[in-house]
Design a protein around this motif. Structure first.
Motif, PDB file in Angstrom:
ATOM      1  N   UNK A 205       0.836  -1.194   0.000  1.00 26.90           N
ATOM      2  CA  UNK A 205       0.000   0.000   0.000  1.00 26.90           C
ATOM      3  C   UNK A 205       0.880   1.257   0.000  1.00 26.90           C
ATOM      4  N   UNK A 206       1.879   1.274   0.884  1.00 25.20           N
ATOM      5  CA  UNK A 206       2.775   2.435   0.970  1.00 25.20           C
ATOM      6  C   UNK A 206       3.545   2.626  -0.330  1.00 25.20           C
ATOM      7  N   UNK A 207       3.952   1.525  -0.939  1.00 24.10           N
ATOM      8  CA  UNK A 207       4.714   1.581  -2.188  1.00 24.10           C
ATOM      9  C   UNK A 207       3.891   2.204  -3.319  1.00 24.10           C
ATOM     10  N   UNK A 208       2.571   2.079  -3.245  1.00 24.78           N
ATOM     11  CA  UNK A 208       1.701   2.579  -4.311  1.00 24.78           C
ATOM     12  C   UNK A 208       1.145   3.976  -4.041  1.00 24.78           C
ATOM     13  N   UNK A 209       1.464   4.573  -2.885  1.00 23.96           N
ATOM     14  CA  UNK A 209       0.974   5.917  -2.580  1.00 23.96           C
ATOM     15  C   UNK A 209       1.511   6.932  -3.586  1.00 23.96           C
ATOM     16  N   UNK A 210       0.665   7.882  -3.914  1.00 12.93           N
ATOM     17  CA  UNK A 210       1.042   8.971  -4.816  1.00 12.93           C
ATOM     18  C   UNK A 210       1.034  10.278  -4.028  1.00 12.93           C
ATOM     19  N   UNK A 211       1.712  11.266  -4.532  1.00  8.37           N
ATOM     20  CA  UNK A 211       1.705  12.587  -3.900  1.00  8.37           C
ATOM     21  C   UNK A 211       0.262  13.060  -3.796  1.00  8.37           C
ATOM     22  N   UNK A 212      -0.123  13.490  -2.589  1.00  6.30           N
ATOM     23  CA  UNK A 212      -1.480  13.954  -2.329  1.00  6.30           C
ATOM     24  C   UNK A 212      -2.372  12.905  -1.690  1.00  6.30           C
ATOM     25  N   UNK A 213      -1.945  11.626  -1.701  1.00  4.53           N
ATOM     26  CA  UNK A 213      -2.712  10.573  -1.029  1.00  4.53           C
ATOM     27  C   UNK A 213      -2.617  10.753   0.485  1.00  4.53           C
ATOM     28  N   UNK A 214      -3.597  10.222   1.204  1.00 10.67           N
ATOM     29  CA  UNK A 214      -3.642  10.324   2.658  1.00 10.67           C
ATOM     30  C   UNK A 214      -3.090   9.076   3.325  1.00 10.67           C
TER      31      UNK A 214
END
Length: 134
Positions: free
Chosen positions: A62-71
């Motif tokens: 999940x962390x690996x797939x986070x994008x800028x602006x995600x919570x």
């Protein structure tokens, strides 16, 4: 940003997220310090699905797939150990002192050791001796 994290040395944080309808909560120790302004840094290995663990690491993927602006939900500080300075530390709020720290770590356990070692080495007047087996 001109803010620092403010996490005491030796403490860690909870990261939590809703993943496929399930709240997943994991503890992580940042590698950043209060000298890093405007950011917090983690070293996290993304565990992909494999034969032994068909789903892989839920939080790490999940962390690996986070994008800028995600919570991402973050809580802390958490932990019983707090390194102060010059060999002084607390465990569960009780004052302690040591002239030598012998640290043994494996895998992700290296991160708290790195955090403490960096703080000792950052302060030239801190004569605390350290050894690390990894």
């Amino acid at each position: 940003p001109e803010h620092v994290l403010g996490l005491p040395t030796g403490k860690h944080m909870f990261l939590s997220a809703k993943i496929k309808g399930e709240t997943v909560l994991r503890r992580y120790t940042p590698i950043s310090s209060n000298y890093d302004i405007g950011c917090v840094k983690f070293v996290i290995k993304a565990y992909r699905p494999c034969t032994r663990f068909p789903e892989g690491g839920k939080m790490s993927q999940y962390l690996d797939e986070l994008k800028i602006g995600d919570d991402l939900e973050v809580r802390g500080p958490v932990g019983e150990f707090h390194y102060l300075q010059d060999g002084k530390f607390t465990i569960d709020g009780e004052d302690c002192y040591a002239t030598k720290y012998n640290m043994i770590a494996g895998g992700t356990g290296i991160t708290p050791c790195m955090q403490i070692a960096a703080e000792v080495l950052r302060n030239s007047g801190d004569n605390t001796q350290m050894s690390l087996i990894f």
